[in-house]
Write a protein that holds these residues in place. Structure first.
Motif, short mmCIF file in Angstrom:
data_model
loop_
_atom_site.label_atom_id
_atom_site.label_comp_id
_atom_site.label_asym_id
_atom_site.label_seq_id
_atom_site.Cartn_x
_atom_site.Cartn_y
_atom_site.Cartn_z
N UNK A 81 94.42 39.07 36.80
CA UNK A 81 95.13 37.80 36.92
C UNK A 81 96.55 38.06 37.42
N UNK A 82 96.90 37.58 38.61
CA UNK A 82 98.24 37.84 39.15
C UNK A 82 99.32 37.20 38.30
N UNK A 83 98.95 36.23 37.50
CA UNK A 83 99.94 35.48 36.74
C UNK A 83 99.94 35.80 35.25
N UNK A 103 97.42 29.49 38.35
CA UNK A 103 97.61 28.81 39.64
C UNK A 103 96.27 28.47 40.29
N UNK A 104 95.19 28.85 39.63
CA UNK A 104 93.86 28.49 40.13
C UNK A 104 93.41 29.31 41.32
N UNK A 105 93.84 30.56 41.41
CA UNK A 105 93.50 31.35 42.60
C UNK A 105 92.02 31.72 42.65
N UNK A 106 91.40 31.87 41.48
CA UNK A 106 89.97 32.16 41.44
C UNK A 106 89.60 33.62 41.45
N UNK A 107 90.58 34.51 41.43
CA UNK A 107 90.25 35.95 41.42
C UNK A 107 89.41 36.28 40.18
#
Lengths: 82, 292, 400
Positions: free
Chosen positions: A44-46, A64-68
């Motif tokens: 998770x980048x965040x 942020x909802x990036x989906x990774x």
């Protein structure tokens, strides 16, 4: 409040930023499928994910909802929803 | 609610799906809190540094675009001059590919040559992403960027990606390694090895950018995996100049990595068959050279 | 106070000052005529006489970056450069001052290419006037020694927290030999306050570690610059106070913002900075012996610029001539412009004439200064607009 000398500031103030408002798609966790491997936590980048005894929990204040997480989850426990 | 203490705090302004914070947090997980971080101008600086909303939970300084290595060296010298760095504080300098390959190259070379006690980390997203995806000398052959577009007289970037890890190795430093965001265990292990070095070490991390490369944000980690498996980014390690580790790949044709990225989508056309062949040749040469 | 009087080179005097202040980190890159300073410091390091670390780096850009990082980590730091090297540092110097890091550097004055030349003038440091550094110009080798010691006190004062550049003319001061009084290391170290006491520094063991170099938007950016201006204002008093304390401690005065010499009843005053003020001083004495009412106004502190003090010192004069060793191409003399600005709103302001002199090392000796005084004497409020600037000893055959 007077500005700091030299434009310095103290660590970690960004935690007040609600980056969750950027989200266009949101992760939804199926706890029954979660294997608690914590791969999503690392990816998770965040830093919005933690895993407790029930499984993976996502902090929507930051997500942020990036989906990774969804893409990397080996158990297919996270799906993205609009 | 997060259970581990991440040293790059949440709430930063990186684009959704950015892989740089993943890399930085993994590096800092390895170093722990006893670290001073220097970042060059670039994405990482910009998305973490708004005054009073800094994401850094460690002492941090961002100087300029071209001098992170020199500033890091100065920090290390100050620690050494004060008390012989008796608390063994580590200094980590982060630069993007633009900073590392191009504008900060001289300062980096100086730092490596002097063997200053700094772990230099290049986070490589293969273009100047912060300013809007312009070409750097870390941009791969045939990739389109906003300053190396594809057109009647151009197939994209005409130069091959500069081989920074080999250049770093040529300085004779103890430890040089590459890593990709797709293998964080490997990355952490390599940071730990770099920490054990007294002197300069160079780490080069592939951090795909969904905006600049042109792919959906959820594929960010997968894109690193594909690039590595295509042989386009060798995961290697040099200890005292000797090749001491190579990550074996599950080989895929370069098309499988390229065609899912907008920056290479023109290579699908027949007229660029020659360029596609050249990219495959680059991958094959990497595979042969390092035994990937 | 223990002291030694020795004939020594200007660069050696500076190196002695830096050594005695127990500077923690010194980083430098060689450029003429700064080289002797760093060579002497290297000698000290090689002989184990240096308390801190001396590091040779790969460029002036890296030298300034190196001390920037060191200073932010709480180390007393020093570098030196000249000419092109100072220009290469420019971007970092803004950063150092903007981050309010109290390091000291020597700006060994040399002209700027092209044509390439290693001769002295003030073009290099003058180009850096806006970066936020305090700039102190020195007249003699003794003053260079004294000023470097004072510079650490001024920079590190928590009401200032600005880097200080001591400007000294290359060759004329760095490579000349003069008897210099130097003080015992222990006394000098005591004067600078012992080890540096950083206002803030990067320390991982702080509960709230400090972050340097943050991003600011339009609501705060001018405000940061304003605070630097305030710090410069604070520095005016600190520069004066430190000079007085230096005199009390060591017995001689060297310092302050300006030095007004025989200006009280002067009809014509020449304003200058650096080694030329020594030449003007001698010329003033000789002209005074002939009954001419002339004086010298030496500007020591170019930044902060002591406009009010200059206006006060020139209040009774009819004509002020400014010796300008730097040009703002497309405008004219830089110091002249600032002196005019300091005087223009004063009642009965004197006429101000700019003398572009000493560019690229062009000779400015006593005879030249006397010619300038003679020319300035002919200036009136009525004719000044026809002759605001003179290029002293311009070789006409090369330009016409």
């Amino acid at each position: 409040m007077k500005l700091s000398v030299g434009g310095t500031c103290f660590a970690g103030g960004s935690k007040a930023n609600n980056t969750g408002v950027w989200r266009q798609t949101a992760p939804v966790v199926d706890l029954a499928k979660c294997v608690k491997c914590k791969i999503c936590v690392d990816y998770c980048p965040d830093c919005a994910i933690a895993v407790d005894e029930e499984g993976c929990k996502i902090d929507m204040f930051y997500c942020k909802g990036c989906g990774i997480c969804s893409n990397e989850c080996p158990a297919g426990a996270i799906r993205m929803e609009v | 609610m997060t259970e581990k203490k991440n040293l790059l705090a949440s709430g930063h302004k990186a684009c959704p799906g950015c892989t740089v914070p993943i890399a930085v947090n993994k590096v800092l997980e390895a170093t722990g809190k006893n670290v001073i971080v220097v970042t060059a101008t670039g994405c990482l600086e910009t998305f973490t540094s708004l005054i009073d909303f800094s994401s850094w939970e460690v002492p941090w300084i961002t100087p300029l675009f071209e001098n992170a290595a020199a500033v890091g060296a100065g920090v290390a010298a100050a620690l050494e001059a004060k008390d012989g760095n008796e608390r063994d504080t580590k200094v980590v300098a982060f630069g993007g590919d633009g900073s590392t390959y191009d504008i900060g190259f001289g300062a980096l070379s100086g730092m490596l040559e002097r063997n200053d006690n700094v772990i230099y980390v290049c986070y490589d997203n293969e273009a100047y992403m912060n300013t809007g995806v312009q070409r750097s000398s870390g941009t791969p052959f045939a990739a389109t960027t906003t300053t190396s577009p594809c057109g009647e007289a151009s197939f994209g970037n005409i130069k091959y990606k500069k081989n920074m890890p080999e250049i770093a190795r040529a300085h004779g430093i103890h430890y040089v390694a590459t890593a990709a965001i797709s293998d964080l265990k490997d990355l952490k292990k390599k940071v730990e090895k770099a920490m054990a070095v007294k002197g300069a070490s160079y780490l080069h991390i592939l951090t795909p950018c969904n905006v600049g490369w042109g792919f959906p944000s959820e594929k960010s980690v997968e894109m690193a995996r594909l690039t590595v498996n295509a042989g386009l980014f060798p995961i290697i390690e040099y200890t005292d100049g000797e090749l001491t580790a190579v990550k074996k790949i599950k080989k895929i044709p370069v098309e499988d990595a390229l065609f899912v990225q907008k920056r290479f989508k023109h290579l699908k056309k027949d007229e660029y068959a020659q360029q596609l062949k050249q990219v495959q040749a680059i991958a094959d040469a990497n595979i042969a050279r390092y035994g990937l | 106070m223990g002291k030694t009087v020795k004939v020594m080179e200007g660069s050696m005097a500076v190196a002695n000052a830096i050594r005695s202040c127990k500077t923690d980190v010194i980083a430098a890159y060689p450029i003429s005529p700064q080289t002797h300073i760093v060579e002497y410091l290297s000698d000290f390091a090689a002989n184990g006489e240096l308390n801190g670390k001396y590091i040779n780096v790969d460029s002036e850009f890296s030298a300034s970056s190196f001390v920037y990082g060191a200073s932010a980590t709480g180390a007393r730091s020093y570098t030196a450069s000249s000419s092109q090297g100072l220009l290469l540092m420019t971007e970092v110097l803004y950063n150092i001052a903007g981050s309010r890091l109290p390091l000291v550097m020597t700006g060994v004055n040399r002209t700027v290419s092209p044509p390439i030349s290693i001769q002295p003038d003030h073009q290099d440091t003058m180009t850096l006037r806006d970066v936020g550094f305090i700039q102190l110009h020195v007249e003699s080798i003794q003053e260079a020694y004294d000023t470097h010691i004072q510079a650490f006190r001024i920079a590190e004062d928590h009401n200032v927290l600005l880097p200080v550049m001591v400007c000294m003319d290359g060759w004329i001061l760095t490579h000349a030999y003069e008897p210099v009084t130097i003080f015992d290391d222990a006394d000098v170290y005591k004067f600078v306050g012992g080890p540096i006491k950083p206002y803030q520094k990067m320390d991982p063991f702080d509960e709230k570690p400090v972050n340097y170099g943050c991003y600011a938007d339009e609501d705060k950016l001018m405000e940061f610059k304003y605070l630097i201006m305030e710090a410069h204002k604070n520095a005016e008093k600190v520069i004066e106070d430190v000079a007085l304390e230096y005199k009390e401690t060591f017995g001689h005065f060297a310092g302050g913002l300006i030095d007004a010499y025989r200006t009280e009843d002067a009809d014509v005053i020449l304003v200058g900075m650096g080694s030329v003020t020594g030449t003007i001083r001698c010329a003033v004495d000789e002209l005074r012996a002939e009954g001419k009412k002339v004086g010298l106004l030496k500007i020591r502190s170019f930044r902060p610029f002591p406009g009010r003090q200059i206006a006060a010192a020139c209040a009774g004069a009819r004509v002020v001539g400014v010796i300008d060793k730097a040009l703002s191409l497309g405008y004219g003399g830089v110091l002249g412009a600032e002196v005019k600005e300091a005087l223009c709103n004063q009642k009965n302001a004197p006429a101000v004439k700019d003398y572009i002199a000493g560019i690229g090392g062009k000779e400015v000796n006593r005879a030249v200064i006397k010619d300038i005084f003679a020319d300035a004497e002919k200036v009136t409020k009525e004719n000044i607009l026809d002759q605001e600037v003179m290029y002293v000893n311009l070789n006409r055959q090369f330009v016409e």
